[in-house]
Design an enzyme around this catalytic site. Structure first.
Site, PDB file in Angstrom:
ATOM      1  N   GLU A 118     -16.516   6.238   5.256  1.00 52.12           N
ATOM      2  CA  GLU A 118     -15.670   5.631   6.295  1.00 52.12           C
ATOM      3  C   GLU A 118     -15.629   6.532   7.518  1.00 52.12           C
ATOM      4  O   GLU A 118     -16.350   7.522   7.593  1.00 52.12           O
ATOM      5  CB  GLU A 118     -14.262   5.389   5.743  1.00 52.12           C
ATOM      6  CG  GLU A 118     -13.594   6.645   5.219  1.00 52.12           C
ATOM      7  CD  GLU A 118     -12.272   6.412   4.501  1.00 52.12           C
ATOM      8  OE1 GLU A 118     -11.660   5.345   4.686  1.00 52.12           O
ATOM      9  OE2 GLU A 118     -11.861   7.308   3.773  1.00 52.12           O
TER      10      GLU A 118
ATOM     11  N   LYS B 288      -2.982   6.929   0.980  1.00 48.77           N
ATOM     12  CA  LYS B 288      -2.767   7.234   2.398  1.00 48.77           C
ATOM     13  C   LYS B 288      -1.881   8.467   2.519  1.00 48.77           C
ATOM     14  O   LYS B 288      -0.683   8.378   2.803  1.00 48.77           O
ATOM     15  CB  LYS B 288      -2.170   6.024   3.118  1.00 48.77           C
ATOM     16  CG  LYS B 288      -2.478   6.019   4.608  1.00 48.77           C
ATOM     17  CD  LYS B 288      -2.297   4.649   5.202  1.00 48.77           C
ATOM     18  CE  LYS B 288      -2.155   4.673   6.699  1.00 48.77           C
ATOM     19  NZ  LYS B 288      -3.353   5.009   7.444  1.00 48.77           N
TER      20      LYS B 288
ATOM     21  N   HIS C 206       7.615  26.017  -4.187  1.00 51.22           N
ATOM     22  CA  HIS C 206       6.906  25.734  -2.919  1.00 51.22           C
ATOM     23  C   HIS C 206       5.568  25.039  -3.148  1.00 51.22           C
ATOM     24  O   HIS C 206       4.628  25.206  -2.377  1.00 51.22           O
ATOM     25  CB  HIS C 206       6.692  27.005  -2.089  1.00 51.22           C
ATOM     26  CG  HIS C 206       7.940  27.818  -1.932  1.00 51.22           C
ATOM     27  ND1 HIS C 206       9.089  27.306  -1.403  1.00 51.22           N
ATOM     28  CD2 HIS C 206       8.215  29.097  -2.274  1.00 51.22           C
ATOM     29  CE1 HIS C 206      10.033  28.226  -1.400  1.00 51.22           C
ATOM     30  NE2 HIS C 206       9.531  29.335  -1.941  1.00 51.22           N
TER      31      HIS C 206
ATOM     32  N   ARG D 117       0.838  -1.215   0.000  1.00 49.46           N
ATOM     33  CA  ARG D 117       0.000   0.000   0.000  1.00 49.46           C
ATOM     34  C   ARG D 117       0.865   1.254   0.000  1.00 49.46           C
ATOM     35  O   ARG D 117       0.563   2.238  -0.693  1.00 49.46           O
ATOM     36  CB  ARG D 117      -0.954  -0.002   1.210  1.00 49.46           C
ATOM     37  CG  ARG D 117      -1.893   1.199   1.177  1.00 49.46           C
ATOM     38  CD  ARG D 117      -3.009   1.100   2.191  1.00 49.46           C
ATOM     39  NE  ARG D 117      -2.521   1.184   3.558  1.00 49.46           N
ATOM     40  CZ  ARG D 117      -3.293   1.024   4.629  1.00 49.46           C
ATOM     41  NH1 ARG D 117      -4.579   0.777   4.489  1.00 49.46           N
ATOM     42  NH2 ARG D 117      -2.794   1.115   5.842  1.00 49.46           N
TER      43      ARG D 117
HETATM   44  N1  PLP Z   1      -9.596   4.828   6.522  1.00 47.45           N
HETATM   45  C1  PLP Z   1      -8.733   5.833   6.803  1.00 47.45           C
HETATM   46  C2  PLP Z   1      -9.045   7.205   6.335  1.00 47.45           C
HETATM   47  C3  PLP Z   1      -7.577   5.580   7.553  1.00 47.45           C
HETATM   48  O1  PLP Z   1      -6.730   6.592   7.833  1.00 47.45           O
HETATM   49  C4  PLP Z   1      -7.319   4.268   8.018  1.00 47.45           C
HETATM   50  C5  PLP Z   1      -6.124   3.975   8.796  1.00 47.45           C
HETATM   51  O2  PLP Z   1      -5.361   4.813   9.163  1.00 47.45           O
HETATM   52  C6  PLP Z   1      -8.248   3.257   7.710  1.00 47.45           C
HETATM   53  C7  PLP Z   1      -9.368   3.573   6.957  1.00 47.45           C
HETATM   54  C8  PLP Z   1      -8.035   1.845   8.196  1.00 47.45           C
HETATM   55  O3  PLP Z   1      -6.966   1.227   7.519  1.00 47.45           O
HETATM   56  P1  PLP Z   1      -6.083   0.109   8.200  1.00 47.45           P
HETATM   57  O4  PLP Z   1      -6.988  -1.030   8.535  1.00 47.45           O
HETATM   58  O5  PLP Z   1      -5.086  -0.252   7.151  1.00 47.45           O
HETATM   59  O6  PLP Z   1      -5.457   0.701   9.413  1.00 47.45           O
END
Ligand code: PLP
Length: 273
Positions: A175, A143, A101, A52
């Site tokens: 989420e 991420k 920047h 990831r």
């Molecule tokens: N959704 C978001 C926005 C997150 O930041 C995270 C984890 O930090 C998750 C879901 C859950 O992901 P994981 O199970 O890989 O920790």
């Protein structure tokens, strides 16, 4: 006790790690990270997290100088040097120092080891409250380090006695701020398909419960569910028993949530013996 990190391609004392103040990771919030746990000195689901992280770098056009094998080697060295039996490991790649920047350049890359706290036993036994919040994360499947909105909002959700938020937009749930969401209705498990980070814990849950439907879920469905739970690296499988002022189901953690937490914990123990 001295701790060690990986910075500028070498293992050094964590307190000596440095980043330029004009890095766009700081002035624009442009960078990526990933975070996983160790259990009994073993990095849990390391392969998935490395995949990831490498994917996040590619998608944000940031150059990562290390491949999977090299990262894995450094991580194992850090676990040993920091005696990290049960802790957290954070990889971070910044956008770099840029002439205008704004545009990404060569970033700084770090790996840090951290202590880790899980939610209290009480939260697993009673479940937690989430606040429904109209929001959608931008480039949600990457991420990035941009958590400005939930960091800001956390003042409000804490004041309301909530553990976190549940994001929704146009009536659809996505989420939580740092977790994925699952609902259970009449024994059927579902999780949102879109506008989410593809959580590693979510991935494992989908393997444990392959009949789970991955689909669009409305906020109304979540409010009327028999069970709701959230999944993440630091929460594992945490029951949600209240959204805003509404109790979910009978207001207690449900049997499917409890079973999946048990199965997830067993799976993790099996791989970290
Ligand atoms: N959704 C978001 C926005 C997150 O930041 C995270 C984890 O930090 C998750 C879901 C859950 O992901 P994981 O199970 O890989 O920790």
């Amino acid at each position: 006790m001295k701790t060690f990190c990986f910075a500028n391609s070498q293992i050094i004392e964590s307190e000596k790690a440095k980043i330029h103040p004009m890095d766009i990771g700081l002035i624009r919030g442009y960078g990526i990270f990933d975070f996983f746990r160790t259990s009994n000195y073993s990095p849990v689901f390391l392969n998935d997290y490395l995949d990831r992280f490498i994917r996040s770098a590619e998608k944000t056009f940031l150059a990562l100088d290390f491949g999977k094998e090299e990262l894995s080697q450094v991580i194992h060295e850090l676990i040993e040097k920091n005696d990290l039996k049960n802790g957290g490991i954070r990889m971070f790649l910044s956008g770099g120092v840029s002439e205008n920047h704004f545009s990404p350049t060569k970033g700084s890359f770090f790996i840090f080891c951290e202590d880790l706290d899980f939610p209290s036993k009480d939260k697993y036994e009673k479940g937690v409250k989430l606040l429904a919040l109209e929001h959608i994360r931008s480039i949600a499947d990457i991420k990035t380090t941009n958590y400005a909105f939930p960091v800001w909002h956390s003042k409000i959700w804490k004041k309301e006695g909530a553990e976190d938020v549940i994001y929704h937009m146009n009536g659809q749930v996505s989420e939580s701020s740092r977790s994925n969401i699952f609902i259970v209705k009449d024994g059927k498990i579902s999780t949102p398909a879109n506008h989410i980070l593809h959580g590693i814990t979510r991935k494992r849950l989908l393997e444990l419960a392959p009949q789970t439907q991955i689909r669009n879920i409305t906020l109304k469905e979540a409010l009327n569910a028999d069970e709701v739970f959230m999944t993440s690296t630091t929460k594992k499988v945490l029951p949600v028993t209240q959204i805003d002022e509404l109790k979910i189901g009978n207001g207690h953690p449900g049997p499917i949530t409890k079973k999946l937490l048990e199965e997830f914990t067993e799976l993790e123990q099996k791989i970290s013996v």
